[in-house]
Design a protein around this motif. Sequence first.
Motif, PDB file in Angstrom:
ATOM      1  N   ALA A 207      41.452  68.311  53.498  1.00 52.28           N
ATOM      2  CA  ALA A 207      42.304  68.192  52.309  1.00 52.28           C
ATOM      3  C   ALA A 207      41.895  69.198  51.232  1.00 52.28           C
ATOM      4  O   ALA A 207      42.452  69.201  50.148  1.00 52.28           O
ATOM      5  N   GLY A 208      40.896  70.007  51.526  1.00 53.18           N
ATOM      6  CA  GLY A 208      40.562  71.091  50.613  1.00 53.18           C
ATOM      7  C   GLY A 208      39.356  70.850  49.729  1.00 53.18           C
ATOM      8  O   GLY A 208      39.086  71.650  48.826  1.00 53.18           O
ATOM      9  N   SER A 209      38.620  69.744  49.962  1.00 55.24           N
ATOM     10  CA  SER A 209      37.429  69.521  49.140  1.00 55.24           C
ATOM     11  C   SER A 209      36.319  70.483  49.573  1.00 55.24           C
ATOM     12  O   SER A 209      36.060  70.630  50.761  1.00 55.24           O
ATOM     13  N   LYS A 210      35.678  71.096  48.599  1.00 53.27           N
ATOM     14  CA  LYS A 210      34.580  72.009  48.936  1.00 53.27           C
ATOM     15  C   LYS A 210      33.340  71.212  49.323  1.00 53.27           C
ATOM     16  O   LYS A 210      32.617  71.556  50.238  1.00 53.27           O
ATOM     17  N   THR A 211      33.109  70.130  48.586  1.00 57.45           N
ATOM     18  CA  THR A 211      31.993  69.251  48.953  1.00 57.45           C
ATOM     19  C   THR A 211      32.548  67.854  49.214  1.00 57.45           C
ATOM     20  O   THR A 211      33.616  67.504  48.707  1.00 57.45           O
ATOM     21  N   VAL A 212      31.828  67.101  50.000  1.00 58.74           N
ATOM     22  CA  VAL A 212      32.289  65.755  50.334  1.00 58.74           C
ATOM     23  C   VAL A 212      31.904  64.789  49.209  1.00 58.74           C
ATOM     24  O   VAL A 212      30.757  64.763  48.770  1.00 58.74           O
ATOM     25  N   THR A 213      32.874  64.029  48.730  1.00 57.02           N
ATOM     26  CA  THR A 213      32.605  62.999  47.725  1.00 57.02           C
ATOM     27  C   THR A 213      32.210  61.709  48.448  1.00 57.02           C
ATOM     28  O   THR A 213      33.018  61.170  49.192  1.00 57.02           O
ATOM     29  N   PRO A 214      30.984  61.222  48.249  1.00 53.09           N
ATOM     30  CA  PRO A 214      30.589  60.004  48.962  1.00 53.09           C
ATOM     31  C   PRO A 214      31.327  58.776  48.420  1.00 53.09           C
ATOM     32  O   PRO A 214      31.340  58.548  47.211  1.00 53.09           O
ATOM     33  N   ILE A 215      31.939  58.042  49.321  1.00 50.53           N
ATOM     34  CA  ILE A 215      32.685  56.839  48.936  1.00 50.53           C
ATOM     35  C   ILE A 215      32.189  55.676  49.788  1.00 50.53           C
ATOM     36  O   ILE A 215      32.155  55.776  51.007  1.00 50.53           O
ATOM     37  N   ALA A 216      31.789  54.599  49.148  1.00 53.73           N
ATOM     38  CA  ALA A 216      31.388  53.399  49.887  1.00 53.73           C
ATOM     39  C   ALA A 216      32.266  52.243  49.441  1.00 53.73           C
ATOM     40  O   ALA A 216      32.837  52.272  48.354  1.00 53.73           O
ATOM     41  N   SER A 217      32.397  51.223  50.294  1.00 51.86           N
ATOM     42  CA  SER A 217      33.141  50.042  49.871  1.00 51.86           C
ATOM     43  C   SER A 217      32.196  48.856  49.814  1.00 51.86           C
ATOM     44  O   SER A 217      31.266  48.754  50.608  1.00 51.86           O
ATOM     45  N   VAL A 218      32.427  47.990  48.843  1.00 53.16           N
ATOM     46  CA  VAL A 218      31.559  46.819  48.678  1.00 53.16           C
ATOM     47  C   VAL A 218      32.389  45.549  48.767  1.00 53.16           C
ATOM     48  O   VAL A 218      33.520  45.482  48.289  1.00 53.16           O
ATOM     49  N   ARG A 219      31.827  44.566  49.452  1.00 52.88           N
ATOM     50  CA  ARG A 219      32.563  43.341  49.769  1.00 52.88           C
ATOM     51  C   ARG A 219      31.784  42.127  49.277  1.00 52.88           C
ATOM     52  O   ARG A 219      30.780  41.752  49.864  1.00 52.88           O
ATOM     53  N   ALA A 220      32.248  41.592  48.189  1.00 51.77           N
ATOM     54  CA  ALA A 220      31.628  40.378  47.671  1.00 51.77           C
ATOM     55  C   ALA A 220      32.760  39.451  47.295  1.00 51.77           C
ATOM     56  O   ALA A 220      33.892  39.886  47.121  1.00 51.77           O
ATOM     57  N   GLY A 221      32.462  38.204  47.159  1.00 55.59           N
ATOM     58  CA  GLY A 221      33.531  37.300  46.758  1.00 55.59           C
ATOM     59  C   GLY A 221      32.961  36.093  46.083  1.00 55.59           C
ATOM     60  O   GLY A 221      31.745  35.923  46.023  1.00 55.59           O
ATOM     61  N   ASN A 222      33.855  35.260  45.570  1.00 56.37           N
ATOM     62  CA  ASN A 222      33.431  34.002  44.970  1.00 56.37           C
ATOM     63  C   ASN A 222      32.359  34.230  43.922  1.00 56.37           C
ATOM     64  O   ASN A 222      31.376  33.514  43.864  1.00 56.37           O
ATOM     65  N   VAL A 223      32.578  35.276  43.132  1.00 57.34           N
ATOM     66  CA  VAL A 223      31.647  35.516  42.042  1.00 57.34           C
ATOM     67  C   VAL A 223      32.013  34.570  40.909  1.00 57.34           C
ATOM     68  O   VAL A 223      33.178  34.364  40.612  1.00 57.34           O
ATOM     69  N   ILE A 224      30.984  33.976  40.346  1.00 57.23           N
ATOM     70  CA  ILE A 224      31.213  33.061  39.236  1.00 57.23           C
ATOM     71  C   ILE A 224      30.322  33.486  38.079  1.00 57.23           C
ATOM     72  O   ILE A 224      29.334  34.197  38.272  1.00 57.23           O
ATOM     73  N   GLY A 225      30.711  33.084  36.883  1.00 58.79           N
ATOM     74  CA  GLY A 225      29.939  33.474  35.717  1.00 58.79           C
ATOM     75  C   GLY A 225      30.742  33.172  34.470  1.00 58.79           C
ATOM     76  O   GLY A 225      31.900  32.751  34.557  1.00 58.79           O
ATOM     77  N   GLY A 226      30.129  33.366  33.335  1.00 60.31           N
ATOM     78  CA  GLY A 226      30.812  33.097  32.078  1.00 60.31           C
ATOM     79  C   GLY A 226      31.933  34.083  31.842  1.00 60.31           C
ATOM     80  O   GLY A 226      31.816  35.258  32.148  1.00 60.31           O
ATOM     81  N   GLY A 227      33.037  33.580  31.288  1.00 61.94           N
ATOM     82  CA  GLY A 227      34.097  34.472  30.837  1.00 61.94           C
ATOM     83  C   GLY A 227      35.255  34.653  31.787  1.00 61.94           C
ATOM     84  O   GLY A 227      36.092  35.519  31.583  1.00 61.94           O
ATOM     85  N   ASP A 228      35.316  33.848  32.838  1.00 52.99           N
ATOM     86  CA  ASP A 228      36.458  33.946  33.756  1.00 52.99           C
ATOM     87  C   ASP A 228      37.509  32.936  33.327  1.00 52.99           C
ATOM     88  O   ASP A 228      37.195  31.766  33.131  1.00 52.99           O
ATOM     89  N   TRP A 229      38.747  33.364  33.163  1.00 51.66           N
ATOM     90  CA  TRP A 229      39.844  32.454  32.851  1.00 51.66           C
ATOM     91  C   TRP A 229      41.005  32.599  33.818  1.00 51.66           C
ATOM     92  O   TRP A 229      42.120  32.233  33.510  1.00 51.66           O
ATOM     93  N   ALA A 230      40.746  33.194  34.974  1.00 50.88           N
ATOM     94  CA  ALA A 230      41.839  33.423  35.911  1.00 50.88           C
ATOM     95  C   ALA A 230      42.404  32.085  36.396  1.00 50.88           C
ATOM     96  O   ALA A 230      41.706  31.077  36.439  1.00 50.88           O
ATOM     97  N   ALA A 231      43.670  32.130  36.787  1.00 46.46           N
ATOM     98  CA  ALA A 231      44.311  30.921  37.307  1.00 46.46           C
ATOM     99  C   ALA A 231      43.802  30.648  38.721  1.00 46.46           C
ATOM    100  O   ALA A 231      43.443  31.573  39.448  1.00 46.46           O
ATOM    101  N   ASP A 232      43.774  29.390  39.094  1.00 41.35           N
ATOM    102  CA  ASP A 232      43.415  28.985  40.454  1.00 41.35           C
ATOM    103  C   ASP A 232      42.043  29.451  40.897  1.00 41.35           C
ATOM    104  O   ASP A 232      41.835  29.803  42.052  1.00 41.35           O
ATOM    105  N   ARG A 233      41.103  29.484  39.972  1.00 37.63           N
ATOM    106  CA  ARG A 233      39.716  29.719  40.368  1.00 37.63           C
ATOM    107  C   ARG A 233      38.909  28.525  39.884  1.00 37.63           C
ATOM    108  O   ARG A 233      39.151  28.024  38.772  1.00 37.63           O
ATOM    109  N   ILE A 234      37.952  28.127  40.642  1.00 36.91           N
ATOM    110  CA  ILE A 234      37.325  26.831  40.412  1.00 36.91           C
ATOM    111  C   ILE A 234      36.631  26.735  39.049  1.00 36.91           C
ATOM    112  O   ILE A 234      36.832  25.769  38.314  1.00 36.91           O
ATOM    113  N   ILE A 235      35.854  27.743  38.683  1.00 36.96           N
ATOM    114  CA  ILE A 235      35.108  27.648  37.413  1.00 36.96           C
ATOM    115  C   ILE A 235      36.060  27.580  36.215  1.00 36.96           C
ATOM    116  O   ILE A 235      35.961  26.649  35.385  1.00 36.96           O
ATOM    117  N   PRO A 236      37.014  28.535  36.101  1.00 40.41           N
ATOM    118  CA  PRO A 236      37.954  28.420  34.974  1.00 40.41           C
ATOM    119  C   PRO A 236      38.715  27.094  34.989  1.00 40.41           C
ATOM    120  O   PRO A 236      38.934  26.499  33.936  1.00 40.41           O
TER     121      PRO A 236
END
Lengths: 311, 372
Positions: free
Chosen positions: B181-210
């Motif tokens: 695609a024309g990149s001169k250097t390779v940009t390192p890209i990683a993916s991270v997979r976590a879930g069910n994070v809980i903590g102060g300040g969540d107000w999303a709908a349909d999540r257990i802590i909020p």
Amino acid sequence: MSFWSGKKVFVTGVSGLIGQHLLAHLSELGAELALFTHSSIIMPTDIPNYNKFKGDISNKQDIETALVKFPADLVIHLAAQSQTSNENIRDTFQTNTLGTLNLFEAVSAVRPNASVILASSIAVQFPDNMYAPSTYAASKQCAEIIAQNYSAARGINCMVIRLGNTYGPGDHHNQRLVPSLIQAMLNKEKIQLRSNIDTETNLLYVEDAVNGFLLVGEYLLQDKRLYSALTLCANMNVTTRELVSSLSKILDLSANVALNENLSLKVAEHAILPSELLVSTLGWQPKVKMSDGLEQTVNYYRQTLNIQGTD
Amino acid sequence: MNRLANFYKGKKVLITGHTGFKGVWLTAWLNQLEAQVIGYAIQPPSDPNSFEACRMTDHMTHISGDVCNASQVEEVFETHKPDIVFHLAAQSLVRYSIDEPANTYSVNVIGTVNVLEAARKCDSVKAVISVTSDKCYKNQNWQWGYRETDELGGLDPYSSSKACAELVVSCLSNPRYQKSAGSKTVTPIASVRAGNVIGGGDWAADRIIPDIFRAIVNKDDVTIRSPNSTRPWQHVLEPLSGYLWLGVKIVEQPDAFLGGWNFGPKNDDIWTVQDIVNGILDRWQTKNTKLIIDEDKSGAESQLLKLDCSKAQQLLDWSAIWNVPTVLDAIVAWYQQYLLEPNADMYPLLITQIKQYSADAEKAGHAWAKAH
């Protein structure tokens, strides 16, 4: 009377290689056809009547409007961007992934009892789980994940057909291996390969592919099986070297291949075989010998290119 | 100064989706590490929300925009030239995704294409961490934890869109793709997979802590559908420590830390939904809110979900630090202050909890928390 007589079949991606051949067969077998297409393509005259819907696969409303008017029994989703380039990576995901989403959204909203065949590719069966080999493979695997989701969550009766590299008369994609080789040879040009000459390809003649679609369609409509992904491909791979040599015999001329040692050799790690269900249950086998398939294809390009072979 | 601070101090870090629950915590932590944070996101996802409760616009460069807008995304990269990118922007709610699959796939799939493409084209970028979800795995209903090499898939649009986002990463991170695609250097890209994070300040709908805190505020009962479901519950700071540390490692050794990464709790620390609710209600000491169990057997959400985090343990020397009681203490402290002091600036408490977490990590001898 054939099974397909009066069956209502809605097809997207009608101008591609499979689309053209599949429509000709379905029409001959008496199916009632609806063609969903974004272009004002001229259809071959041997399909007497069909419903035509102009629309864009990127627009869910277009598909929904067409399906409201046409009570499809079977939807065959062939529309895809198969010639991908690095400039249009976004379009590839937009067309192949979100296009498939739009199709399933429209089907589940308007025709939830219709069966769906999603055309995919053996390219999705890549062994490396760190890197997808191509944008096309990644976008198609995403489409399969969507199909699986709609089958499980919305109960859409659906099968995925993963095709080998299909070739035959009527292929407009001139960069594909078979058309590019034939055209270079007919034009007596030097053949520039993009990968090593001993790279293997799984080549499937279009009529064999179409036969597989018809069998799977019949099975889906009779049996109502929920989601599975089938591999529709040749029993063995062929190297580019073997392919060039077959074409040389058919054309009776020697090929002028620009050999390039720097091209990477991609050898299949394991043979890809057609699915058990296709072979054992549905009795499918590739029937057309490669030499015959290539001859038919060569004849097509001779006519369209208006080039005389060496008589 | 720990090894994270040593690395991030003065670095330009772009966060997409910084207005979300996780984005606010990540921004606060990077601020604490003295990085220069630029955020690109749509408006905060809920009202109330921790972005406003923490006065985040005072602590960063806030840019309002949608990851589906490819040209604006590229413009942000060109203008700010970030060193490190954390791509968090996503439609992250399972329930919403069932009603709005098209929007969910657009944001999560095309949005990821846009961000990764812009990052690849931007010469300053040295590492990209693309955040997907532990829900990206095809549910096999087996008793083992999912490994990074397991099959992708998902039975609801959210999970399936995150599986697709993983495929986008596997395609765009491919050095062969980037070079062609024309990149001169390779940009390192990683993916991270976590879930069910809980903590102060969540107000999303349909999540257990909020849901629990909304019930407490309204003096309602808490109704749960899957009391015995287990989730890899973890405080939001746990995966964030993994993301931050992964960023350091990738820049140090660009080709050694790629691919997908699970970040989850220790396997002996998996609590059921019921335990979490009771744990919070006990700490709050309220008589007005009770736990009601209304079991749902439709199986809409997967019942058993466990991650195998061996890769992060082996290669990053990363593991979770806080046990569930500590996590619940931190969460209750957060919401109690928020509810008892109307209009309080919650930012200082974020920083306090981040410092506490980092100190606990240092005591436990975690690589990223060691003094440099």
